[in-house]
Design a protein around this motif. Structure first.
Motif, PDB file in Angstrom:
ATOM      1  N   PRO A 140       0.829  -1.214   0.000  1.00  0.00           N
ATOM      2  CA  PRO A 140       0.000   0.000   0.000  1.00  0.00           C
ATOM      3  C   PRO A 140       0.860   1.259   0.000  1.00  0.00           C
ATOM      4  O   PRO A 140       1.966   1.278   0.546  1.00  0.00           O
ATOM      5  CB  PRO A 140      -0.798  -0.089   1.298  1.00  0.00           C
ATOM      6  CG  PRO A 140      -0.413  -1.345   1.967  1.00  0.00           C
ATOM      7  CD  PRO A 140       0.674  -2.002   1.205  1.00  0.00           C
ATOM      8  N   VAL A 141       0.338   2.339  -0.628  1.00  0.00           N
ATOM      9  CA  VAL A 141       1.068   3.592  -0.719  1.00  0.00           C
ATOM     10  C   VAL A 141       0.069   4.751  -0.770  1.00  0.00           C
ATOM     11  O   VAL A 141      -1.063   4.572  -1.215  1.00  0.00           O
ATOM     12  CB  VAL A 141       1.995   3.594  -1.962  1.00  0.00           C
ATOM     13  CG1 VAL A 141       1.206   3.581  -3.241  1.00  0.00           C
ATOM     14  CG2 VAL A 141       2.960   4.737  -1.931  1.00  0.00           C
ATOM     15  N   GLU A 142       0.509   5.918  -0.291  1.00  0.00           N
ATOM     16  CA  GLU A 142      -0.314   7.129  -0.345  1.00  0.00           C
ATOM     17  C   GLU A 142       0.521   8.281  -0.876  1.00  0.00           C
ATOM     18  O   GLU A 142       1.743   8.281  -0.759  1.00  0.00           O
ATOM     19  CB  GLU A 142      -0.800   7.507   1.060  1.00  0.00           C
ATOM     20  CG  GLU A 142      -1.768   6.552   1.688  1.00  0.00           C
ATOM     21  CD  GLU A 142      -2.174   7.000   3.089  1.00  0.00           C
ATOM     22  OE1 GLU A 142      -1.663   8.031   3.577  1.00  0.00           O
ATOM     23  OE2 GLU A 142      -2.994   6.301   3.700  1.00  0.00           O
ATOM     24  N   GLY A 143      -0.158   9.294  -1.435  1.00  0.00           N
ATOM     25  CA  GLY A 143       0.532  10.502  -1.882  1.00  0.00           C
ATOM     26  C   GLY A 143       1.413  10.241  -3.081  1.00  0.00           C
ATOM     27  O   GLY A 143       1.126   9.405  -3.922  1.00  0.00           O
ATOM     28  N   SER A 144       2.526  10.967  -3.159  1.00  0.00           N
ATOM     29  CA  SER A 144       3.485  10.769  -4.243  1.00  0.00           C
ATOM     30  C   SER A 144       4.460   9.668  -3.868  1.00  0.00           C
ATOM     31  O   SER A 144       4.858   9.557  -2.708  1.00  0.00           O
ATOM     32  CB  SER A 144       4.261  12.057  -4.509  1.00  0.00           C
ATOM     33  OG  SER A 144       3.446  12.995  -5.144  1.00  0.00           O
ATOM     34  N   VAL A 145       4.858   8.894  -4.864  1.00  0.00           N
ATOM     35  CA  VAL A 145       5.819   7.818  -4.646  1.00  0.00           C
ATOM     36  C   VAL A 145       6.817   7.832  -5.796  1.00  0.00           C
ATOM     37  O   VAL A 145       6.454   8.061  -6.949  1.00  0.00           O
ATOM     38  CB  VAL A 145       5.120   6.438  -4.520  1.00  0.00           C
ATOM     39  CG1 VAL A 145       4.359   6.086  -5.789  1.00  0.00           C
ATOM     40  CG2 VAL A 145       6.104   5.346  -4.176  1.00  0.00           C
ATOM     41  N   ARG A 146       8.090   7.642  -5.461  1.00  0.00           N
ATOM     42  CA  ARG A 146       9.130   7.586  -6.494  1.00  0.00           C
ATOM     43  C   ARG A 146       9.460   6.117  -6.755  1.00  0.00           C
ATOM     44  O   ARG A 146      10.033   5.429  -5.904  1.00  0.00           O
ATOM     45  CB  ARG A 146      10.376   8.332  -6.064  1.00  0.00           C
ATOM     46  CG  ARG A 146      11.450   8.343  -7.155  1.00  0.00           C
ATOM     47  CD  ARG A 146      12.573   9.283  -6.792  1.00  0.00           C
ATOM     48  NE  ARG A 146      13.653   9.246  -7.743  1.00  0.00           N
ATOM     49  CZ  ARG A 146      13.723   9.989  -8.850  1.00  0.00           C
ATOM     50  NH1 ARG A 146      12.741  10.810  -9.144  1.00  0.00           N
ATOM     51  NH2 ARG A 146      14.763   9.901  -9.655  1.00  0.00           N
ATOM     52  N   LEU A 147       9.075   5.660  -7.944  1.00  0.00           N
ATOM     53  CA  LEU A 147       9.368   4.296  -8.366  1.00  0.00           C
ATOM     54  C   LEU A 147      10.746   4.252  -8.992  1.00  0.00           C
ATOM     55  O   LEU A 147      11.147   5.200  -9.675  1.00  0.00           O
ATOM     56  CB  LEU A 147       8.343   3.826  -9.405  1.00  0.00           C
ATOM     57  CG  LEU A 147       6.878   3.873  -9.016  1.00  0.00           C
ATOM     58  CD1 LEU A 147       6.015   3.449 -10.202  1.00  0.00           C
ATOM     59  CD2 LEU A 147       6.603   3.013  -7.804  1.00  0.00           C
ATOM     60  N   ALA A 171      12.443   5.710  -0.551  1.00  0.00           N
ATOM     61  CA  ALA A 171      11.734   6.113   0.667  1.00  0.00           C
ATOM     62  C   ALA A 171      12.737   6.448   1.751  1.00  0.00           C
ATOM     63  O   ALA A 171      13.728   5.738   1.930  1.00  0.00           O
ATOM     64  CB  ALA A 171      10.805   4.991   1.141  1.00  0.00           C
ATOM     65  N   ASP A 172      12.480   7.523   2.475  1.00  0.00           N
ATOM     66  CA  ASP A 172      13.365   7.964   3.557  1.00  0.00           C
ATOM     67  C   ASP A 172      14.810   8.096   3.092  1.00  0.00           C
ATOM     68  O   ASP A 172      15.740   7.739   3.803  1.00  0.00           O
ATOM     69  CB  ASP A 172      13.266   7.011   4.755  1.00  0.00           C
ATOM     70  CG  ASP A 172      11.863   6.953   5.336  1.00  0.00           C
ATOM     71  OD1 ASP A 172      11.191   8.001   5.334  1.00  0.00           O
ATOM     72  OD2 ASP A 172      11.444   5.863   5.772  1.00  0.00           O
ATOM     73  N   GLY A 173      14.988   8.571   1.856  1.00  0.00           N
ATOM     74  CA  GLY A 173      16.327   8.819   1.340  1.00  0.00           C
ATOM     75  C   GLY A 173      17.062   7.612   0.819  1.00  0.00           C
ATOM     76  O   GLY A 173      18.190   7.726   0.354  1.00  0.00           O
ATOM     77  N   GLY A 174      16.455   6.416   0.873  1.00  0.00           N
ATOM     78  CA  GLY A 174      17.138   5.219   0.399  1.00  0.00           C
ATOM     79  C   GLY A 174      16.239   4.359  -0.469  1.00  0.00           C
ATOM     80  O   GLY A 174      15.014   4.481  -0.454  1.00  0.00           O
ATOM     81  N   PHE A 175      16.846   3.473  -1.230  1.00  0.00           N
ATOM     82  CA  PHE A 175      16.111   2.571  -2.105  1.00  0.00           C
ATOM     83  C   PHE A 175      15.573   1.405  -1.298  1.00  0.00           C
ATOM     84  O   PHE A 175      16.307   0.760  -0.556  1.00  0.00           O
ATOM     85  CB  PHE A 175      17.030   2.061  -3.220  1.00  0.00           C
ATOM     86  CG  PHE A 175      16.377   1.104  -4.173  1.00  0.00           C
ATOM     87  CD1 PHE A 175      15.392   1.534  -5.043  1.00  0.00           C
ATOM     88  CD2 PHE A 175      16.756  -0.222  -4.204  1.00  0.00           C
ATOM     89  CE1 PHE A 175      14.789   0.657  -5.937  1.00  0.00           C
ATOM     90  CE2 PHE A 175      16.171  -1.111  -5.095  1.00  0.00           C
ATOM     91  CZ  PHE A 175      15.185  -0.672  -5.964  1.00  0.00           C
ATOM     92  N   VAL A 176      14.281   1.138  -1.441  1.00  0.00           N
ATOM     93  CA  VAL A 176      13.640  -0.005  -0.789  1.00  0.00           C
ATOM     94  C   VAL A 176      13.254  -0.986  -1.893  1.00  0.00           C
ATOM     95  O   VAL A 176      12.349  -0.719  -2.691  1.00  0.00           O
ATOM     96  CB  VAL A 176      12.390   0.421   0.021  1.00  0.00           C
ATOM     97  CG1 VAL A 176      11.734  -0.797   0.648  1.00  0.00           C
ATOM     98  CG2 VAL A 176      12.755   1.459   1.075  1.00  0.00           C
TER      99      VAL A 176
END
Length: 180
Positions: free
Chosen positions: A118-125, A140-145
């Motif tokens: 799940p995700v909300e708002g803007s997301v960087r893929l 997310a949070d400055g790092g790649f997940v």
């Protein structure tokens, strides 16, 4: 190849040779923002999905897109695309109950969802490759997940068939060969 220099850093937007799938696709670009006209054809069809692509010309690279989950009319994201029966997609699927980041592989075994978060708002893929493995995930949070990793072999023509097709980039001219 060892010893061959590859430019590092982001590619200047105007330097990209964009291609459509089975013909031109309606889209507009303002700076680094692309807006595609939604199309009913999915990537798994033989139709004309809303896809603007760039041929991958290096083994080590990252493709990224920031998606606003509130502004979607259908699945939107990135794909390492060989053909309609062989591709890896990291996308945002909108849903009235809440959007999800989905990683899906389509290959000779059919479509397989590898991850759904799940995700909300803007997301960087991001879709990353080191020459051996595609890694799909989010920043997310400055790092790649990482949400999923897939070996290149799963999309290679030797494994899934097909070809890389013909391409005549409009912004580059073919070298001139002097007559003999």
């Amino acid at each position: 190849m060892p010893g061959v220099g590859v430019p590092a850093g982001p590619v200047v937007e105007d330097d990209l040779d964009w291609v459509g799938l089975r013909g031109p696709v309606e889209h507009t670009r303002t700076g680094t923002t692309h807006r595609l006209v939604p199309r009913p054809d999915p990537l798994t069809s033989r139709g004309r999905p809303g896809l603007v692509g760039r041929r991958q010309d290096t083994h080590t690279c990252t493709f990224a897109a920031t998606i606003d989950t509130a502004d979607l009319s259908g699945p939107t994201g990135l794909a390492a695309y060989q053909h309609q029966d062989a591709h890896l997609a990291v996308r945002v699927d909108p849903d009235p109950a809440g959007a999800h980041v989905v990683v899906e592989i389509v290959d000779d075994g059919g479509p397989h969802v590898l991850s759904r978060v799940p995700v909300e708002g803007s997301v960087r893929l991001e879709l990353r490759t080191d020459g051996r493995t595609y890694r799909a995930g989010v920043l997310a949070d400055g790092g790649f997940v990482e949400h999923a990793a897939v070996p290149h072999l799963r999309l290679a023509t030797e494994h899934v068939g097909g070809s890389s097709g013909c391409c005549s980039p409009s912004s580059r001219r073919a070298p001139t060969v002097p007559p003999r």
